[in-house]
Design a protein around this motif. Structure first.
Motif, PDB file in Angstrom:
ATOM      1  N   LYS A 173       0.831  -1.207   0.000  1.00  0.00           N
ATOM      2  CA  LYS A 173       0.000   0.000   0.000  1.00  0.00           C
ATOM      3  C   LYS A 173       0.866   1.257   0.000  1.00  0.00           C
ATOM      4  CE  LYS A 173      -3.949  -2.054   2.443  1.00  0.00           C
ATOM      5  NZ  LYS A 173      -4.716  -2.081   3.718  1.00  0.00           N
ATOM      6  N   LEU A 174       1.908   1.240   0.840  1.00  0.00           N
ATOM      7  CA  LEU A 174       2.815   2.389   0.920  1.00  0.00           C
ATOM      8  C   LEU A 174       3.525   2.609  -0.409  1.00  0.00           C
ATOM      9  CD1 LEU A 174       4.273   1.742   4.474  1.00  0.00           C
ATOM     10  CD2 LEU A 174       2.934   3.736   3.795  1.00  0.00           C
ATOM     11  N   ARG A 175       3.969   1.522  -1.013  1.00  0.00           N
ATOM     12  CA  ARG A 175       4.653   1.643  -2.312  1.00  0.00           C
ATOM     13  C   ARG A 175       3.681   2.164  -3.379  1.00  0.00           C
ATOM     14  NH1 ARG A 175       9.679  -0.350  -2.789  1.00  0.00           N
ATOM     15  NH2 ARG A 175      10.461  -1.700  -1.113  1.00  0.00           N
ATOM     16  N   ALA A 176       2.467   1.643  -3.370  1.00  0.00           N
ATOM     17  CA  ALA A 176       1.464   2.080  -4.358  1.00  0.00           C
ATOM     18  C   ALA A 176       1.121   3.555  -4.172  1.00  0.00           C
ATOM     19  CB  ALA A 176       0.202   1.226  -4.225  1.00  0.00           C
ATOM     20  N   LEU A 177       0.976   3.960  -2.916  1.00  0.00           N
ATOM     21  CA  LEU A 177       0.652   5.371  -2.634  1.00  0.00           C
ATOM     22  C   LEU A 177       1.793   6.294  -3.032  1.00  0.00           C
ATOM     23  CD1 LEU A 177      -1.117   5.040   0.845  1.00  0.00           C
ATOM     24  CD2 LEU A 177      -2.147   6.021  -1.217  1.00  0.00           C
ATOM     25  N   TYR A 178       3.021   5.899  -2.709  1.00  0.00           N
ATOM     26  CA  TYR A 178       4.158   6.767  -3.046  1.00  0.00           C
ATOM     27  C   TYR A 178       4.377   6.807  -4.555  1.00  0.00           C
ATOM     28  CZ  TYR A 178       8.556   9.224  -2.759  1.00  0.00           C
ATOM     29  OH  TYR A 178       9.554  10.170  -2.905  1.00  0.00           O
ATOM     30  N   LEU A 201      -8.253   4.628   0.916  1.00  0.00           N
ATOM     31  CA  LEU A 201      -6.912   5.220   0.896  1.00  0.00           C
ATOM     32  C   LEU A 201      -6.786   6.285  -0.196  1.00  0.00           C
ATOM     33  CD1 LEU A 201      -4.356   2.322   1.536  1.00  0.00           C
ATOM     34  CD2 LEU A 201      -4.744   4.358   2.925  1.00  0.00           C
ATOM     35  N   VAL A 202      -7.395   5.987  -1.336  1.00  0.00           N
ATOM     36  CA  VAL A 202      -7.360   6.963  -2.442  1.00  0.00           C
ATOM     37  C   VAL A 202      -8.060   8.251  -2.020  1.00  0.00           C
ATOM     38  CG1 VAL A 202      -8.150   7.482  -4.792  1.00  0.00           C
ATOM     39  CG2 VAL A 202      -7.214   5.229  -4.264  1.00  0.00           C
ATOM     40  N   THR A 203      -9.201   8.111  -1.349  1.00  0.00           N
ATOM     41  CA  THR A 203      -9.940   9.284  -0.873  1.00  0.00           C
ATOM     42  C   THR A 203      -9.114  10.087   0.121  1.00  0.00           C
ATOM     43  OG1 THR A 203     -12.054   8.142  -1.164  1.00  0.00           O
ATOM     44  CG2 THR A 203     -12.041  10.056   0.300  1.00  0.00           C
ATOM     45  N   ALA A 204      -8.440   9.369   1.045  1.00  0.00           N
ATOM     46  CA  ALA A 204      -7.585  10.048   2.027  1.00  0.00           C
ATOM     47  C   ALA A 204      -6.419  10.741   1.331  1.00  0.00           C
ATOM     48  CB  ALA A 204      -7.066   9.034   3.050  1.00  0.00           C
ATOM     49  N   TYR A 205      -5.840  10.060   0.362  1.00  0.00           N
ATOM     50  CA  TYR A 205      -4.724  10.613  -0.415  1.00  0.00           C
ATOM     51  C   TYR A 205      -5.150  11.907  -1.122  1.00  0.00           C
ATOM     52  CZ  TYR A 205      -1.698  11.057  -4.562  1.00  0.00           C
ATOM     53  OH  TYR A 205      -0.883  11.548  -5.558  1.00  0.00           O
ATOM     54  N   GLU A 206      -6.291  11.849  -1.779  1.00  0.00           N
ATOM     55  CA  GLU A 206      -6.787  13.021  -2.517  1.00  0.00           C
ATOM     56  C   GLU A 206      -7.087  14.177  -1.563  1.00  0.00           C
ATOM     57  OE1 GLU A 206      -6.644  13.484  -5.516  1.00  0.00           O
ATOM     58  OE2 GLU A 206      -6.735  11.571  -6.558  1.00  0.00           O
ATOM     59  N   ARG A 207      -7.656  13.862  -0.401  1.00  0.00           N
ATOM     60  CA  ARG A 207      -7.976  14.906   0.573  1.00  0.00           C
ATOM     61  C   ARG A 207      -6.704  15.608   1.064  1.00  0.00           C
ATOM     62  NH1 ARG A 207      -9.931  11.913   4.097  1.00  0.00           N
ATOM     63  NH2 ARG A 207      -8.251  11.942   5.627  1.00  0.00           N
ATOM     64  N   ILE A 208      -5.684  14.815   1.396  1.00  0.00           N
ATOM     65  CA  ILE A 208      -4.414  15.390   1.869  1.00  0.00           C
ATOM     66  C   ILE A 208      -3.756  16.184   0.750  1.00  0.00           C
ATOM     67  CG2 ILE A 208      -2.126  14.873   2.801  1.00  0.00           C
ATOM     68  CD1 ILE A 208      -3.351  12.219   3.893  1.00  0.00           C
ATOM     69  N   ARG A 209      -3.768  15.620  -0.436  1.00  0.00           N
ATOM     70  CA  ARG A 209      -3.130  16.271  -1.601  1.00  0.00           C
ATOM     71  C   ARG A 209      -3.808  17.603  -1.918  1.00  0.00           C
ATOM     72  NH1 ARG A 209      -0.454  15.982  -6.533  1.00  0.00           N
ATOM     73  NH2 ARG A 209      -1.819  16.103  -8.351  1.00  0.00           N
ATOM     74  N   THR A 210      -5.132  17.623  -1.850  1.00  0.00           N
ATOM     75  CA  THR A 210      -5.880  18.855  -2.132  1.00  0.00           C
ATOM     76  C   THR A 210      -5.576  19.937  -1.109  1.00  0.00           C
ATOM     77  OG1 THR A 210      -7.677  17.573  -3.124  1.00  0.00           O
ATOM     78  CG2 THR A 210      -8.189  19.829  -2.469  1.00  0.00           C
ATOM     79  N   GLY A 211      -5.368  19.518   0.134  1.00  0.00           N
ATOM     80  CA  GLY A 211      -5.093  20.492   1.190  1.00  0.00           C
ATOM     81  C   GLY A 211      -3.646  20.936   1.260  1.00  0.00           C
ATOM     82  N   SER A 212      -2.805  20.346   0.414  1.00  0.00           N
ATOM     83  CA  SER A 212      -1.377  20.690   0.423  1.00  0.00           C
ATOM     84  C   SER A 212      -1.060  21.681  -0.687  1.00  0.00           C
ATOM     85  CB  SER A 212      -0.543  19.419   0.218  1.00  0.00           C
ATOM     86  OG  SER A 212       0.817  19.721   0.068  1.00  0.00           O
TER      87      SER A 212
END
Length: 264
Positions: free
Chosen positions: A15-20, A186-197
């Motif tokens: 999961k970590l590798r896929a996310l990164y 995880l994708v939703t969490a990723y997008e939320r963090i990315r949007t707020g950055s």
């Protein structure tokens, strides 16, 4: 029949590798679009400006043509009045009484006034035409300038798009493929963090004992937990998902190899 295939269950490290990996892909797309900058918007704004100027120019041309028609109409009216004056003067030479003479004199006076009024209107129309011509010339000059600017911007944009289009299309495809492998949550969490950055970073490696781009050190135990790759860990200060430096290097190398293959 299922509406969609079930996603493969990934280990925490996968999961970590896929996310990164997804982060690297999206960051690369961001970089391409940053290089492209505001050019697409500038091109769009210029196209809108040109369309507005062309509409304005056409409207003023129509108004100038109407004024020209008015001038022609008044000139024709003057010609008609002069013909009538000639006719009435000839008739005066053959009148039989004073009443006919006075009636013709009134007609002559009326036609003379009509000529003077028409001449006045012609002057007014010509003055307006001169004003329209000046505005038309200025608008034409502005329009030509905007068209040259648009040609330059389009050429610049086409060059940038030409250089990056293949890479961007491949990356967008890879981004979709990467998302499809990751759990929706995880994708939703990723997008939320990315949007707020501000820089679009949602997954970052630990760099010099802090999350990349941050100066706040991460506790040693926390760093060990990240390096163990046993669970998804979020930095409490930046709110970003953390990966260890070694994993980041490995995924960066994979990314470079992938891009080299795509762009070969």
């Amino acid at each position: 029949m299922a509406t969609a295939a079930k996603k493969k269950t990934l280990s925490s490290e996968e999961k970590l590798r896929a996310l990164y990996s997804l982060q690297l892909i999206d960051s690369r797309i961001d970089k391409i679009r940053t290089v492209r900058g505001e050019l697409p918007l500038e091109v769009e704004d210029l196209e809108d400006d040109i369309a507005g100027l062309e509409t304005r120019y056409k409207k003023m041309q129509d108004e100038a043509e109407e004024l020209n028609d008015e001038v022609s109409s008044k000139k024709n009216a003057i010609t008609d009045s002069k013909a009538l004056i000639k006719k009435y003067k000839e008739q005066q030479d053959n009148v039989r009484n004073n009443r006919e003479f006075e009636s013709l004199s009134k007609e002559l006076e009326y036609q003379d006034l009509e000529i003077k009024l028409a001449e006045k209107r012609i002057k007014e129309f010509k003055a307006k035409m001169d004003g329209k011509k000046q505005i038309l010339d200025e608008t034409k000059s502005e329009l030509d300038g905007r068209k040259k600017d648009l040609e330059t911007k389009r050429k610049e944009l086409d060059e940038i798009v030409g250089e990056t289009q293949k890479e961007e299309e491949a990356l967008l495809k890879k981004s979709e493929e990467a998302r499809a492998k990751i759990d929706d949550r995880l994708v939703t969490a990723y997008e939320r963090i990315r949007t707020g950055s501000k820089n679009g970073l949602a997954v970052v490696p630990i760099d010099r004992e802090a999350s990349a781009g941050s100066y706040i050190k991460i506790p040693p135990q926390r760093q060990l937990d990240v390096a163990a790759r046993q669970k998804i860990i979020v930095d409490e200060h930046s709110g970003r998902i953390l990966v260890d430096a070694e994993l980041a290097i490995e995924e960066n190398e994979k990314m470079e190899a992938m891009l080299a293959k795509i762009l070969k």
